[in-house]
Enzyme design. Structure first.
Site, short mmCIF file in Angstrom:
data_model
loop_
_atom_site.label_atom_id
_atom_site.label_comp_id
_atom_site.label_asym_id
_atom_site.label_seq_id
_atom_site.Cartn_x
_atom_site.Cartn_y
_atom_site.Cartn_z
N LYS A 1 0.84 -1.20 0.00
CA LYS A 1 0.00 0.00 0.00
C LYS A 1 0.87 1.25 0.00
O LYS A 1 0.63 2.21 -0.73
CB LYS A 1 -0.93 -0.01 1.22
CG LYS A 1 -2.07 -1.02 1.10
CD LYS A 1 -2.81 -1.27 2.41
CE LYS A 1 -3.79 -2.43 2.21
NZ LYS A 1 -4.43 -2.89 3.43
N GLN B 1 -5.12 -1.75 9.52
CA GLN B 1 -4.90 -3.07 8.93
C GLN B 1 -5.47 -4.16 9.84
O GLN B 1 -5.23 -4.17 11.04
CB GLN B 1 -3.39 -3.26 8.69
CG GLN B 1 -3.04 -4.52 7.93
CD GLN B 1 -3.55 -4.51 6.48
OE1 GLN B 1 -3.72 -3.46 5.86
NE2 GLN B 1 -3.84 -5.69 5.95
N ASP C 1 -11.44 2.11 3.53
CA ASP C 1 -11.77 0.69 3.38
C ASP C 1 -13.28 0.50 3.17
O ASP C 1 -13.71 -0.60 2.79
CB ASP C 1 -11.39 -0.06 4.67
CG ASP C 1 -10.06 -0.79 4.57
OD1 ASP C 1 -9.71 -1.23 3.46
OD2 ASP C 1 -9.40 -0.95 5.60
N1 GUN Z 1 -6.65 -7.23 5.95
C1 GUN Z 1 -6.85 -8.01 4.86
N2 GUN Z 1 -7.49 -7.32 3.89
C2 GUN Z 1 -7.70 -6.08 4.38
C3 GUN Z 1 -8.30 -4.91 3.85
O1 GUN Z 1 -8.81 -4.87 2.72
N3 GUN Z 1 -8.31 -3.82 4.67
C4 GUN Z 1 -7.79 -3.85 5.92
N4 GUN Z 1 -7.87 -2.74 6.66
N5 GUN Z 1 -7.22 -4.93 6.45
C5 GUN Z 1 -7.17 -6.03 5.67
#
Ligand code: GUN
Length: 290
Positions: free
Chosen positions: A54, A98, A121
């Site tokens: 990211k 996350q 998200d």
């Molecule tokens: N952990 C696995 N996939 C995701 C996601 O799309 N967003 C977040 N915040 N954590 C994750």
């Protein structure tokens, strides 16, 4: 037949180059850029890779990013205080926590501390509620949004199709069902307790698999002729190679379209995170067009 590839890598590049261009224009015009704050608690190896990817993508698109790494023993209240501070910070336009979080922290409580305007998200109850009442929120979960954008790019019609979804997660299964339903598909969601799975998947015009439990478990015997097959899973197999739920080799001989793993939904998810980061920034600055 041999299925056509739904190339997520190429499609993601199409979207991210447009996002990059728009960010550059906004920077020239308004002297401002989006800023994404990513919070990671603990040191889960998979999460570390996702967070690094990211950060890398933000850099590529000239999005300011900040990775806040917290100790795995962090208290829930301390995390809430940090998010509250970021909610108030005018420079931070996107916040992502996350997942998964360590056991002592209530995930739902944490997610819903994030301001819905900064929830890149699309996980807050407000944004999910808006989605499920057909009042589309500006920020929709990245993986489901990526699936829709990939289908759109390949001009695949959704209306009237029977879409079978494997997995009922909050992140993928449920929101993709909402988005497909809004586009007039007929939806079946399957899960661990579903009986006669094969008899259901064999009726799918579009099959979306998001189980992530066992590599390549869906072979061609689960697939209807000419089905469109989307694999959301990312599983490390015994040889440490990244694979999905779908047995690509056999299924690609029967399907009309198929996503690879890697190079399918993964890059689309990151591209949509960048898209949401830009959307959140524009909404907070009341910018509707460059
Ligand atoms: N952990 C696995 N996939 C995701 C996601 O799309 N967003 C977040 N915040 N954590 C994750």
């Amino acid at each position: 037949m041999t299925a056509k590839l739904l190339d997520g890598k190429k499609t993601a590049l199409f979207y991210t180059s447009k996002i990059k261009e728009e960010i550059e224009q906004l920077k020239t015009k308004y002297k401002k850029t989006p800023k994404l704050s990513v919070i990671m608690v603990g040191d889960d190896p998979a999460s570390s890779i996702y967070v690094r990817n990211k950060e890398k993508k933000c850099k590529e698109l000239a999005i300011e990013s900040e990775i806040i790494k917290l100790n795995k023993d962090t208290k829930e209240d301390d995390l809430i205080n940090l998010i509250t501070k970021l909610n108030k910070d005018n420079k931070t336009t996107g916040i992502l926590v996350q997942l998964p979080l360590p056991k002592q922290i209530n995930e739902t409580k944490i997610i819903n501390t994030i301001s819905p305007q900064k929830d890149v998200d699309g996980f807050t109850i407000i944004n999910k509620g808006l989605l499920s009442t057909n009042n589309n929120p500006p920020l929709i979960s990245c993986t489901p949004l990526g699936i829709i954008k990939l289908l759109e790019k390949y001009k695949i019609k959704i209306e009237g199709k029977h879409c079978v979804i494997l997995g009922r997660s909050q992140i993928v299964g449920k929101p993709i069902a909402e988005l497909l339903l809004q586009r007039n598909a007929t939806i079946t969601i399957c899960h661990k307790k579903t009986k006669n799975l094969k008899s259901i998947t064999k009726t799918a015009d579009i099959l979306i698999s998001a189980m992530g439990t066992k590599a390549n478990q869906i072979n061609s015997s689960y697939i209807k002729d000419k089905a469109i097959v989307i694999d959301v899973a990312m599983i490390r197999n015994k040889e440490n190679k990244l694979t999905g739920d779908i047995d690509f080799k056999s299924v690609s001989k029967k399907a009309s379209y198929i996503t690879p793993v890697p190079g399918g939904i993964g890059p689309m998810t990151i591209a949509m995170l960048m898209y949401n980061t830009l959307e959140a920034f524009k909404n907070q600055n009341e910018i509707h067009k460059v």
